[in-house]
Scaffold this active site. Structure first.
Site, mmCIF file in Angstrom:
data_model
loop_
_atom_site.group_PDB
_atom_site.id
_atom_site.type_symbol
_atom_site.label_atom_id
_atom_site.label_comp_id
_atom_site.label_asym_id
_atom_site.label_seq_id
_atom_site.Cartn_x
_atom_site.Cartn_y
_atom_site.Cartn_z
ATOM 1 N N TYR A 116 0.835 -1.205 0.000
ATOM 2 C CA TYR A 116 0.000 0.000 0.000
ATOM 3 C C TYR A 116 0.868 1.252 0.000
ATOM 4 C CZ TYR A 116 -3.310 3.598 1.168
ATOM 5 O OH TYR A 116 -4.065 4.752 1.120
ATOM 6 N N TRP A 159 1.240 5.596 -1.859
ATOM 7 C CA TRP A 159 0.931 6.545 -2.921
ATOM 8 C C TRP A 159 1.887 6.509 -4.095
ATOM 9 C CZ3 TRP A 159 -1.777 11.615 -3.318
ATOM 10 C CH2 TRP A 159 -3.026 11.552 -2.707
HETATM 11 N N1 LIG Z 1 -2.003 8.855 12.217
HETATM 12 C C1 LIG Z 1 -2.393 8.880 10.942
HETATM 13 N N2 LIG Z 1 -1.837 8.042 10.052
HETATM 14 C C2 LIG Z 1 -2.214 8.069 8.762
HETATM 15 C C3 LIG Z 1 -3.207 8.975 8.327
HETATM 16 C C4 LIG Z 1 -3.798 9.834 9.290
HETATM 17 O O1 LIG Z 1 -4.700 10.643 8.975
HETATM 18 N N3 LIG Z 1 -3.359 9.776 10.579
HETATM 19 N N4 LIG Z 1 -3.584 8.998 7.008
HETATM 20 C C5 LIG Z 1 -3.414 7.773 6.247
HETATM 21 C C6 LIG Z 1 -3.615 7.974 4.817
HETATM 22 S S1 LIG Z 1 -5.102 8.669 4.369
HETATM 23 C C7 LIG Z 1 -2.738 7.552 3.875
HETATM 24 S S2 LIG Z 1 -3.191 7.618 2.221
HETATM 25 C C8 LIG Z 1 -1.433 6.972 4.239
HETATM 26 C C9 LIG Z 1 -0.295 7.370 3.293
HETATM 27 O O2 LIG Z 1 0.749 6.484 3.402
HETATM 28 P P1 LIG Z 1 1.777 6.218 2.220
HETATM 29 O O3 LIG Z 1 1.129 6.344 0.895
HETATM 30 O O4 LIG Z 1 2.481 4.938 2.514
HETATM 31 O O5 LIG Z 1 2.764 7.445 2.422
HETATM 32 P P2 LIG Z 1 3.828 8.079 1.437
HETATM 33 O O6 LIG Z 1 4.787 8.814 2.320
HETATM 34 O O7 LIG Z 1 3.182 8.882 0.380
HETATM 35 O O8 LIG Z 1 4.544 6.811 0.827
HETATM 36 C C10 LIG Z 1 4.836 6.640 -0.511
HETATM 37 C C11 LIG Z 1 6.269 6.126 -0.619
HETATM 38 O O9 LIG Z 1 6.553 5.815 -1.984
HETATM 39 C C12 LIG Z 1 7.851 6.281 -2.294
HETATM 40 N N5 LIG Z 1 7.932 6.490 -3.752
HETATM 41 C C13 LIG Z 1 7.571 7.572 -4.465
HETATM 42 N N6 LIG Z 1 7.799 7.378 -5.773
HETATM 43 C C14 LIG Z 1 8.307 6.139 -5.895
HETATM 44 C C15 LIG Z 1 8.729 5.357 -7.015
HETATM 45 O O10 LIG Z 1 8.652 5.753 -8.160
HETATM 46 N N7 LIG Z 1 9.203 4.101 -6.749
HETATM 47 C C16 LIG Z 1 9.278 3.603 -5.487
HETATM 48 N N8 LIG Z 1 9.751 2.368 -5.335
HETATM 49 N N9 LIG Z 1 8.885 4.327 -4.416
HETATM 50 C C17 LIG Z 1 8.391 5.564 -4.619
HETATM 51 C C18 LIG Z 1 7.989 7.561 -1.512
HETATM 52 O O11 LIG Z 1 9.352 7.899 -1.351
HETATM 53 C C19 LIG Z 1 7.278 7.195 -0.208
HETATM 54 O O12 LIG Z 1 8.174 6.662 0.736
HETATM 55 O O13 LIG Z 1 -1.090 7.355 5.581
HETATM 56 C C20 LIG Z 1 -2.120 7.015 6.521
HETATM 57 N N10 LIG Z 1 -1.645 7.221 7.868
HETATM 58 N N1 LIG Z 2 -0.938 18.832 2.244
HETATM 59 C C1 LIG Z 2 -1.410 17.578 2.237
HETATM 60 N N2 LIG Z 2 -2.627 17.321 1.713
HETATM 61 C C2 LIG Z 2 -3.101 16.038 1.698
HETATM 62 C C3 LIG Z 2 -2.337 14.955 2.169
HETATM 63 C C4 LIG Z 2 -1.046 15.253 2.733
HETATM 64 O O1 LIG Z 2 -0.325 14.357 3.199
HETATM 65 N N3 LIG Z 2 -0.629 16.560 2.735
HETATM 66 N N4 LIG Z 2 -2.834 13.666 2.106
HETATM 67 C C5 LIG Z 2 -3.936 13.403 1.186
HETATM 68 C C6 LIG Z 2 -4.626 12.159 1.547
HETATM 69 S S1 LIG Z 2 -3.840 10.690 1.251
HETATM 70 C C7 LIG Z 2 -5.874 12.110 2.046
HETATM 71 S S2 LIG Z 2 -6.654 10.626 2.296
HETATM 72 C C8 LIG Z 2 -6.594 13.327 2.364
HETATM 73 C C9 LIG Z 2 -7.264 13.206 3.729
HETATM 74 O O2 LIG Z 2 -8.194 14.187 3.893
HETATM 75 P P1 LIG Z 2 -8.883 14.400 5.313
HETATM 76 O O3 LIG Z 2 -9.177 13.115 5.955
HETATM 77 O O4 LIG Z 2 -9.995 15.342 5.093
HETATM 78 O O5 LIG Z 2 -7.682 15.171 6.052
HETATM 79 P P2 LIG Z 2 -7.189 15.329 7.546
HETATM 80 O O6 LIG Z 2 -6.244 16.476 7.486
HETATM 81 O O7 LIG Z 2 -6.688 14.044 8.069
HETATM 82 O O8 LIG Z 2 -8.486 15.693 8.391
HETATM 83 C C10 LIG Z 2 -9.224 16.873 8.189
HETATM 84 C C11 LIG Z 2 -9.657 17.437 9.522
HETATM 85 O O9 LIG Z 2 -10.573 16.569 10.166
HETATM 86 C C12 LIG Z 2 -10.638 16.987 11.530
HETATM 87 N N5 LIG Z 2 -11.025 15.871 12.387
HETATM 88 C C13 LIG Z 2 -10.266 14.845 12.817
HETATM 89 N N6 LIG Z 2 -10.988 14.025 13.617
HETATM 90 C C14 LIG Z 2 -12.231 14.556 13.706
HETATM 91 C C15 LIG Z 2 -13.444 14.174 14.374
HETATM 92 O O10 LIG Z 2 -13.542 13.178 15.069
HETATM 93 N N7 LIG Z 2 -14.536 14.989 14.165
HETATM 94 C C16 LIG Z 2 -14.483 16.102 13.405
HETATM 95 N N8 LIG Z 2 -15.595 16.799 13.251
HETATM 96 N N9 LIG Z 2 -13.355 16.495 12.793
HETATM 97 C C17 LIG Z 2 -12.249 15.724 12.920
HETATM 98 C C18 LIG Z 2 -9.252 17.469 11.883
HETATM 99 O O11 LIG Z 2 -9.345 18.705 12.563
HETATM 100 C C19 LIG Z 2 -8.547 17.560 10.537
HETATM 101 O O12 LIG Z 2 -7.826 18.760 10.372
HETATM 102 O O13 LIG Z 2 -5.727 14.444 2.367
HETATM 103 C C20 LIG Z 2 -4.946 14.531 1.168
HETATM 104 N N10 LIG Z 2 -4.329 15.824 1.145
HETATM 105 MO MO LIG Z 3 -5.056 8.950 2.080
#
Ligand SMILES: Nc1nc2c(c(=O)[nH]1)N[C@H]1C(S)=C(S)[C@@H](COP(=O)(O)OP(=O)(O)OC[C@H]3O[C@@H](n4cnc5c(=O)[nH]c(N)nc54)[C@H](O)[C@@H]3O)O[C@H]1N2
Ligand SMILES: Nc1nc2c(c(=O)[nH]1)N[C@H]1C(S)=C(S)[C@@H](COP(=O)(O)OP(=O)(O)OC[C@H]3O[C@@H](n4cnc5c(=O)[nH]c(N)nc54)[C@H](O)[C@@H]3O)O[C@H]1N2
Ligand SMILES: [Mo]
Length: 772
Positions: free
Chosen positions: A117, A119
């Protein structure tokens, strides 16, 4: 421009740009000319491609070379704490292919975990996660992963209610329709501008600022229901309704209670378009469980005064209302519930299918949510199907590694965790994305071999046995774009690979050749063959729509092609509302299921057949709050994408004392005697991390916020993390047996002054190397 200067168009998840090179070196970037509000994050590229933490050469963990590498048993430890040995590519590829061969022969393909898993990067051909699935499919398969961390619980729940997951995955009702018709926009979790920088697959347009300006001009009223005011800090003047994290469902139920009590339920709508409303009403007024979901009841749970709940509900009656929730809401224990609750409330208000009204999840969560519906038809290489098709729910990775042979439940089915001997990851970072990282660290010691492809020395690469250096998109040609954006981009190779990095495609091709499955993987096609193929398939699909793109060479020269804008605004469920017979939903009843017999029959008390309130195991109202009285939100970082670019100046400049900033309300800081800018220890029973304190009245009392993304840096063998990674604190349980999503937001902590010695951060550089 001197002869050696060049500008090459390319694309990343944080935007399209031109890469400027001089003498073969990347020296700067300029944003894509048609992007009205490009993200500053693109400026991190020049430093990131040459960053101190690039993986230069294939590297193997010393302890692995001396044990599994020599045919000896794996001692069950050493990952993440031992030095690496650099080896030549041929040796590394022989080692990886030999190991894959040994493991698949001895234990079968199901013992290879290839879920991988993550991005990856933008670009359709060189999408690492797709390529690894194609490769492992070609060599006989692996154990995989389904759903995602973003909205995994919703992905499984919503099809039971609406027949599919369009309300969360899109296309959702677009901003055009909202701007024209909506009066009240209710944003649970806000619509945070920071998140709009990002689009999976990349985007040429960042339109959020324009939508918000337009919304402000039209006087659309926004309510930000969130613990953080900053979730709507834009030109809109949103009303901030502070809510205790994890309690949104109680507020939603009370809003429904008031609407119903006032006789404002759209009975025609719930009868004609929905099933199960009666069952829900019995629950709402307490007939079925003895508790009426009144504003007083909800006030005690949410911390919002009852009068304010009543006023809020009244405001929604008789208006065009869009009910929205950020994806974060369902990234919590029982995260399914507020989503089902909002769907129910939207149905009661009769808003579903009306232009600019109804319900949808994820406005503000990602760039393209609410964009005009482009359905850009672009797809990369296909994955290869195989017989070992067990796919675990994505967020159950640590359970998988720790409990082979055990049975788990998922969306009405049971499955058994296989015994994993080899982990193969390319394009993801579980030591960023997973919860309870000290537990994951233990789990990661179990398998015999861990292989990772990475451009950078991420925490996951540091916990691997064999690390192969991968190129970044700047070092290869590709074609990119997202279904939510009108552009297809030519991604030109701007520089030669840094160090000895190779493309994932080339690495997997060489491995597949070694294993005798080369043709199935690469079909004897070059990079250019694939790019032409991807573009040809795009042209074919566009020509069916009556649009004929230029030929490949003209496209490559121009750098991009724009497809036409849709002719009209898009409203989700408009056709269903017009004719519910002709446009039956794919639910058993063909209607919106406010009560689902299917879900009820699963027999999950934590996720029964309709929207209910279930107390999470950790929230401000639980007994545990006596010991850990602060609820920690870990949201997406404003200055990077997940852990990507953590080593960049933008990310580093935002740190406090080298560490991620922890946001805390002034009252909570004063009660603990904590000073702005000091190093604090954030802890609970699962672990602790250090962070830099940021005192702010943009966060409600009782809640702290530690954004994700600081590269995991454990200190010694204990459970203390040095850099401010919130995932050493978060809870590793599924949202419910239905969704099995990540529960990252369900987390209580305490914060105190840190009295220990402060170690410098080392994890943004190279790991330790020794000679063989
Ligand atoms: N506590 C907490 N944890 C969370 C979340 C949260 O809200 N709270 N959000 C979650 C969510 S929504 C998501 S989507 C995940 C994201 O989690 P990930 O998608 O695992 O996070 P990334 O850091 O984007 O990891 C992508 C990796 O791919 C590598 N990469 C980029 N390009 C290439 C390439 O061309 N080849 C190879 N081999 N590698 C490459 C990058 O260097 C990076 O290390 O995290 C989750 N974790
Ligand atoms: N700059 C930047 N943008 C991103 C990403 C990133 O890594 N960096 N990651 C991308 C990815 S993979 C994803 S999935 C999306 C995620 O998109 P979201 O899930 O919308 O993003 P978050 O920033 O995790 O959460 C948004 C807000 O939800 C509020 N929140 C948290 N828990 C609760 C709750 O229990 N109740 C309420 N009412 N509010 C709550 C928090 O205040 C938080 O700031 O963002 C994407 N956009
Ligand atoms: Mo995500």
């Amino acid at each position: 421009m001197s002869a050696a200067s060049r500008k090459s168009p390319t694309l990343s998840h944080w935007g399209a740009f031109d890469a400027h090179t001089e003498g073969g070196r990347l020296v700067g970037v300029s944003p894509f000319s048609e992007d009205p509000h490009p993200s500053k994050l693109i400026e991190a590229w020049p430093e990131m491609v040459y960053a101190d933490n690039r993986v230069a050469r294939p590297s193997v963990r010393k302890g692995w070379l001396e044990t599994v590498g020599r045919g000896l048993p794996h001692p069950g430890n050493g990952r993440g704490s031992e030095p690496f040995v650099e080896v030549p590519w041929d040796e590394a590829l022989d080692m990886v292919s030999g190991e894959l061969q040994r493991v698949r022969k001895t234990f079968g393909n199901a013992s290879i975990f290839g879920g991988s898993y993550g991005w990856s990067s933008a670009g359709r051909m060189h999408h690492a996660r797709t390529l690894i699935h194609r490769f492992l499919g070609a060599i006989g398969g692996c154990t995989g992963q389904v759903t995602n961390y973003s909205y995994g619980a919703a992905m499984r729940l919503l099809p039971h209610i609406f027949g599919d997951d369009a309300t969360v995955a899109g296309p959702v009702t677009d901003w055009g329709a909202i701007l024209e018709h909506c009066q009240e926009f209710v944003a649970f979790g806000g619509i945070a501008a920071k998140n709009w920088q990002i689009q999976s697959g990349g985007a040429g347009l960042h339109l959020f600022d324009d939508f918000m300006r337009d919304a402000a001009a039209r006087g659309i009223r926004f309510t930000n229901v969130s613990p953080l005011r900053s979730d709507t800090e834009t030109v809109i003047d949103a009303e901030w309704l502070q809510i205790r994290p994890g309690t949104d469902q109680a507020l939603i139920l009370a809003l429904a209670y008031v609407v119903h009590e006032r006789g404002a339920t759209d009975t025609d709508f719930v009868e004609r378009y929905c099933v199960g409303f009666d069952r829900f009403v019995d629950y709402l007024n307490g007939r079925s469980d003895g508790t009426a979901k009144t504003p007083d009841w909800a006030s005690r749970i949410t911390g919002i005064p009852a009068a304010r709940i009543v006023e809020f509900a009244q405001r929604l009656i008789g208006k065009r209302v869009m009910l929205s929730a950020a994806w974060s809401l369902q990234r919590a224990e029982h995260g399914e519930q507020p989503y089902w609750g909002l769907a129910t409330l939207a149905a009661m208000l009769g808003q579903i299918g009306l232009p600019g009204g109804g319900v949808a999840y994820g406005y503000g969560s990602m760039n393209g949510m609410g964009n005009p519906v482009y359905r850009m038809p672009i797809s990369g290489l296909s994955v290869i199907k195989h017989e070992n098709d067990l796919k675990i729910p994505v967020a159950r990775i640590a359970d998988l590694l720790l409990s082979p042979g055990e049975t788990a439940e998922f969306d009405g089915r049971r499955f058994v965790y296989p015994d994993i001997k080899l982990i193969y990851w390319a394009g993801g970072n579980p030591f960023h994305h997973h919860q309870d990282l000290f537990r994951l660290r233990e789990a990661f010691q179990r398998p015999e071999t861990v292989i990772v492809h990475e451009p950078w020395w991420t925490a996951t690469a540091r916990h691997a046995d064999i690390v192969l250096p991968a190129t970044t998109p700047l070092e290869r040609n590709d074609v990119g774009g997202s279904s939510r954006d009108p552009f297809i981009f030519a991604m030109h190779k701007a520089i030669e690979p840094v160090g000895e990095a190779r493309d994932d495609y080339r690495i997997f091709s060489d491995l597949a050749d070694r294993l005798g499955d080369g043709e199935a993987f690469h079909e004897n096609r070059s990079e250019e063959d694939w790019l032409r193929d991807i573009y040809a398939r795009f042209c074919e699909r566009m020509s069916v729509r009556g649009f004929n793109p230029p030929d490949f060479d003209a496209f490559w020269q121009a750098g991009h092609v724009r497809i036409p804008d849709p002719q009209k605004n898009y409203t989700l469920f408009e056709d269903f509302r017009e004719d519910p017979e002709a446009h039956r939903l794919a639910t058993p009843s063909g209607k919106i299921e406010l009560f689902s017999q299917t879900v009820a029959d699963f027999g999950y008390d934590e996720c029964p057949g309709m929207a209910v309130w279930r107390e999470p195991s950790e929230w401000l109202g639980s007994d545990l709050a006596n010991r850990f009285p602060l609820h920690m939100i870990s949201n997406q970082p404003q200055d990077k994408l997940h852990s990507q670019m953590d080593a960049s100046r933008q990310s580093r400049d935002n740190k406090v004392c080298e560490r991620a900033g922890l946001y805390m309300n002034p009252q909570d800081a004063a009660a603990r005697g904590l000073a702005e800018g000091s190093v604090v220890k954030v802890f609970n029973e699962r672990g602790a991390c250090l962070a830099g304190l940021r005192i702010s009245d943009a966060i409600m009392p009782g809640v702290v916020c530690l954004p994700t993304g600081a590269t995991f840096e454990p200190l010694g063998d204990g459970r203390l993390e040095n850099h401010g990674n919130p995932n050493v604190l978060t809870k590793d349980i599924g949202t419910s047996r239905l969704g099995q999503g990540s529960s990252a937001q369900t987390c209580l902590v305490e914060v105190e002054r840190y009295e220990g010695a402060i170690e410098p951060i080392r994890v943004l550089g190279q790991p330790e190397f020794v000679a063989a």
